[in-house]
Design an enzyme around this catalytic site. Structure first.
Site, mmCIF file in Angstrom:
data_model
loop_
_atom_site.group_PDB
_atom_site.id
_atom_site.type_symbol
_atom_site.label_atom_id
_atom_site.label_comp_id
_atom_site.label_asym_id
_atom_site.label_seq_id
_atom_site.Cartn_x
_atom_site.Cartn_y
_atom_site.Cartn_z
ATOM 1 N N TYR A 1 0.898 -1.278 0.057
ATOM 2 C CA TYR A 1 -0.183 0.126 0.143
ATOM 3 C C TYR A 1 0.906 1.241 -0.049
ATOM 4 O O TYR A 1 0.438 2.138 -0.791
ATOM 5 C CB TYR A 1 -0.980 -0.055 1.101
ATOM 6 C CG TYR A 1 -1.949 1.019 1.295
ATOM 7 C CD1 TYR A 1 -3.103 1.007 0.465
ATOM 8 C CD2 TYR A 1 -1.683 2.209 1.997
ATOM 9 C CE1 TYR A 1 -4.105 2.047 0.596
ATOM 10 C CE2 TYR A 1 -2.609 3.260 2.057
ATOM 11 C CZ TYR A 1 -3.805 3.219 1.236
ATOM 12 O OH TYR A 1 -4.980 4.400 1.232
ATOM 13 N N THR B 1 -14.344 3.988 6.223
ATOM 14 C CA THR B 1 -14.763 3.266 5.108
ATOM 15 C C THR B 1 -14.845 1.822 5.620
ATOM 16 O O THR B 1 -14.237 1.364 6.564
ATOM 17 C CB THR B 1 -13.975 3.371 3.974
ATOM 18 O OG1 THR B 1 -12.790 2.939 4.429
ATOM 19 C CG2 THR B 1 -13.775 4.873 3.283
#
Length: 296
Positions: free
Chosen positions: A155, A190
């Site tokens: 990431y 989220t």
């Protein structure tokens, strides 16, 4: 409430990764400002539900942002049905966590491909439209673009890559009156972030950050800030605002992170073994389930 005087009114806006989370919130913010919104994502039924709930004109396309041919077809359809985009938001992204040495090479590669290659494919698909409309491309980056963290190597590498890509693209297209913005965001509420807290390695990673850095921000607030930055064609936007302060000291961050990790990781590993998480959240799992063969 609708925003009647937005410069986005009547314009076409594209959002990738729009089936849920930040992408869905960005689509809504663009729609209430009067934009015609093209929602792209992997979860067709979820994408359709998001589109149906938006005010004004919104259409959906199932698409893998790493698939050049599919994205080219989608771009042509958007152009024909909604008009050439004036705004493109490269939001699609996935994450995984855990020790690099034990990571699944295919999953690690997929994070980089979706986040970095997918952003490049998105830009390549819609740049001719942005040239024609003198539009704006917004790249969703991260605090991870500024300072890398252990256990999130794919990431962090991908988000550092999209930041560098956006800087290079901005320099290339400035003379053609196309704006390129970079959104630096921290933890946002989220499905992906909520899924991270199920794993000790990532829960502890966030828990050991300074209090301001581990706060989770409402997705609607983050989306509102980003779309406001698009309206103003800003080259960068930071949510929260204090992230901007990390830029001048970013050269010192790797040494600080290494020092803290050398002390904390052995202690944490003694309590609970660190393991690879796989792709995080239902959006990540949709990417994993829908992966196409490499030679497709």
């Amino acid at each position: 409430m609708p925003v009647p005087d937005s410069p986005l009114r009547g314009r076409t806006a594209v959002v990738t990764g729009a089936a849920r989370g930040l992408g869905a919130a960005l689509a809504r913010e663009l729609a209430v400002r009067g934009a015609k919104v093209a929602l792209l994502g992997r979860e067709e039924s979820t994408l359709a539900r998001v589109g149906d709930a938006l005010p004004g004109v919104a259409e959906c396309w199932e698409a893998d942002v790493t698939d050049d041919r599919r994205m080219a077809r989608v771009g042509a359809e958007i152009r024909a049905r909604l008009g050439p985009p004036s705004v493109v938001v490269a939001n699609a992204g996935v994450a995984e966590g855990g020790p690099f040495a034990e990571s699944d090479p295919a999953v690690w590669r997929q994070v980089v491909e979706v986040n970095l290659i997918g952003s490049a494919v998105t830009a390549r698909t819609f740049l001719p439209d942005l040239f024609a409309t003198r539009g704006h491309y917004l790249q969703i980056a991260s605090l991870a673009s500024i300072g890398a963290a252990p256990m999130m190597s794919a990431y962090c590498a991908s988000k550092a890559g999209v930041e560098s890509f956006a800087h290079a693209l901005r320099a290339e297209v400035a003379h053609r009156h196309v704006g390129v913005g970079i959104a630096y965001i921290n933890w946002t509420d989220t499905d992906m972030i909520r899924d991270m807290d199920r794993y000790a390695v990532l829960r502890e990673l966030r828990g050991h950050m300074p209090a301001p850095a581990r706060r989770v921000y409402p997705v609607a607030d983050v989306a509102g800030r980003l779309v406001a930055a698009v309206e103003r064609r800003r080259p960068s936007v930071y949510v929260p605002r204090w992230l901007r302060a990390a830029q001048p000291v970013r050269a010192a961050l790797p040494a600080v992170v290494t020092m803290l990790s050398r002390r904390e990781l052995p202690r944490l590993a003694a309590v609970e073994r660190f393991e690879a998480t796989g792709l995080l959240g239902p959006g990540g799992r949709a990417h994993g389930a829908g992966s196409r063969p490499a030679d497709d």
